[in-house]
Design an enzyme around this catalytic site. Structure first.
Site, mmCIF file in Angstrom:
data_model
loop_
_atom_site.group_PDB
_atom_site.id
_atom_site.type_symbol
_atom_site.label_atom_id
_atom_site.label_comp_id
_atom_site.label_asym_id
_atom_site.label_seq_id
_atom_site.Cartn_x
_atom_site.Cartn_y
_atom_site.Cartn_z
ATOM 1 N N ASP A 169 0.836 -1.356 -0.171
ATOM 2 C CA ASP A 169 0.102 -0.093 0.129
ATOM 3 C C ASP A 169 0.715 1.502 0.065
ATOM 4 O O ASP A 169 0.718 2.102 -0.740
ATOM 5 C CB ASP A 169 -1.105 -0.085 1.329
ATOM 6 C CG ASP A 169 -0.574 0.002 2.504
ATOM 7 O OD1 ASP A 169 0.792 -0.380 2.755
ATOM 8 O OD2 ASP A 169 -1.040 0.745 3.349
ATOM 9 N N TYR B 112 -0.856 -14.597 1.330
ATOM 10 C CA TYR B 112 0.131 -13.936 1.563
ATOM 11 C C TYR B 112 1.214 -14.766 2.580
ATOM 12 O O TYR B 112 0.810 -15.607 3.122
ATOM 13 C CB TYR B 112 -0.164 -12.768 2.709
ATOM 14 C CG TYR B 112 -0.941 -11.719 2.137
ATOM 15 C CD1 TYR B 112 -0.301 -10.377 1.452
ATOM 16 C CD2 TYR B 112 -2.608 -11.673 2.119
ATOM 17 C CE1 TYR B 112 -1.133 -9.609 0.797
ATOM 18 C CE2 TYR B 112 -3.277 -10.511 1.502
ATOM 19 C CZ TYR B 112 -2.590 -9.517 0.578
ATOM 20 O OH TYR B 112 -3.162 -8.521 0.352
ATOM 21 N N ASP C 12 -4.437 3.938 -2.597
ATOM 22 C CA ASP C 12 -3.081 4.329 -2.599
ATOM 23 C C ASP C 12 -2.636 5.261 -3.731
ATOM 24 O O ASP C 12 -2.083 6.250 -3.495
ATOM 25 C CB ASP C 12 -2.228 2.913 -3.032
ATOM 26 C CG ASP C 12 -2.549 1.792 -2.111
ATOM 27 O OD1 ASP C 12 -3.086 2.032 -0.821
ATOM 28 O OD2 ASP C 12 -2.304 0.661 -2.418
#
Ligand code: ADP
Length: 298
Positions: A30, A100, A257
């Protein structure tokens, strides 16, 4: 003298499916996405740097080189024996899901024993997010907040995107407590209303802005997807800016972002809050119209 925006957080290796059974390797995260877009928008009089930690392996070296190639100045601590985090995108029936591998990532150690953020002076900006806090151990969060407070005391402007990600926290309560501690060291908050309403029970965008103002921020920019952005600056009437209509939304990854990058570019070049928000909306409109976190700009 040139000014600096230092983004703070975790950049990861990204594995994105190319559609033919293979994967393309990239780098994203991010706060890094914001730094990457800000570098594209800003002039040479702005230094955009990235603070984090990496390991000393080949993937860490590639990530560092990627930042350098993008014009983002790496301010990276190197943790011997460690590596960087990774995520993989899976596509099923057009829907993206993410897996992840970041629990052992070097970025978790970025604040260990830290006494000061690098190369910041009065008028510069330090930018961090709720994800930056989430990935750190408790002691690292305390240290990061204290170095941010120290930077703020010498005139660095602190910008915070709460970026609520409940899966990164032990509980919703823990997340909300740390988010408000992050807000307490910030001058500017960039929350997204839908998430804030879900986890803080805010009735409307004004309630979100008020909660951040009560925590001490002097400017809240409340994003709300395709709906109007609320600007709440201390001592000024509230304003709203309606994002450009995007006829075909392809992928909202990095919408917030990239918005932050557009906003920061406007802020650093001395634009009004409303114009900086318009710059955020204009960039985000391009990004949601294309696939991926880091897209080529027109
Ligand atoms: P986040 O990615 O942090 O959840 P938001 O969804 O609130 O952020 O969106 C951030 C910005 O991206 C918005 O203020 C807007 O400018 C732009 N944006 C997001 N979704 C859309 C959309 N469907 N149409 C047009 N702009 C959008």
């Amino acid at each position: 003298m040139t000014q600096t925006v230092l983004a703070i957080g975790e950049c990861m290796v990204e594995m994105a499916p190319t559609g033919d059974g293979h994967y393309a390797m990239g780098f994203a995260g991010d706060t890094f996405n914001t730094a990457w877009y800000l570098r594209k928008l800003a002039g040479d009089d702005l230094t955009v740097s990235y603070f984090s930690a990496v390991g000393d392996d080949a993937a860490s070296a590639q990530m560092t080189a990627f930042m350098q190639d993008a014009g983002v100045t790496p301010e990276l601590r190197v943790i011997p024996g460690a590596s960087v985090g990774l995520y993989m995108i899976s596509l099923k029936d057009g829907e993206r899901s993410f897996s992840y591998w970041r629990s052992a990532s070097a970025a978790r150690q970025m604040a260990d024993g830290l006494s000061e953020l690098p190369n910041l002076k009065a008028g510069d900006v330090a930018f961090f997010s709720g994800i930056t806090l989430a990935i750190l151990p408790v002691e690292g969060r305390e240290t990061l907040l204290s170095v941010l407070a120290k930077a703020r005391a010498k005139g660095v402007r602190i910008v915070f995107d709460p970026n609520l990600r409940p899966r990164l926290w032990a509980s919703d309560q823990e997340m909300c407590d740390w988010i408000m501690r992050g807000a307490a060291v910030a001058d500017i908050a960039l929350p997204s209303f839908e998430d804030e309403a879900t986890y803080f029970n805010d009735a409307d965008k004004a309630a979100t802005a008020k909660r951040y103002a009560d925590a001490g921020v002097t400017l809240s920019i409340v994003k709300d997807g395709a709906d109007a952005v609320l600007i709440d600056a201390a001592g000024q009437p509230q304003e709203t800016v309606t994002p450009l209509k995007v006829t075909q939304v392809v992928d909202t990854t990095a919408a917030g972002d990239s918005f932050n990058a557009g906003f920061l570019s406007g802020l650093m070049s001395g634009q009004s809050n409303a114009d900086a928000v318009r710059a955020g909306c204009a960039l985000a409109a391009q990004v949601v119209g294309k696939r991926g976190a880091l897209v080529d700009l027109d």
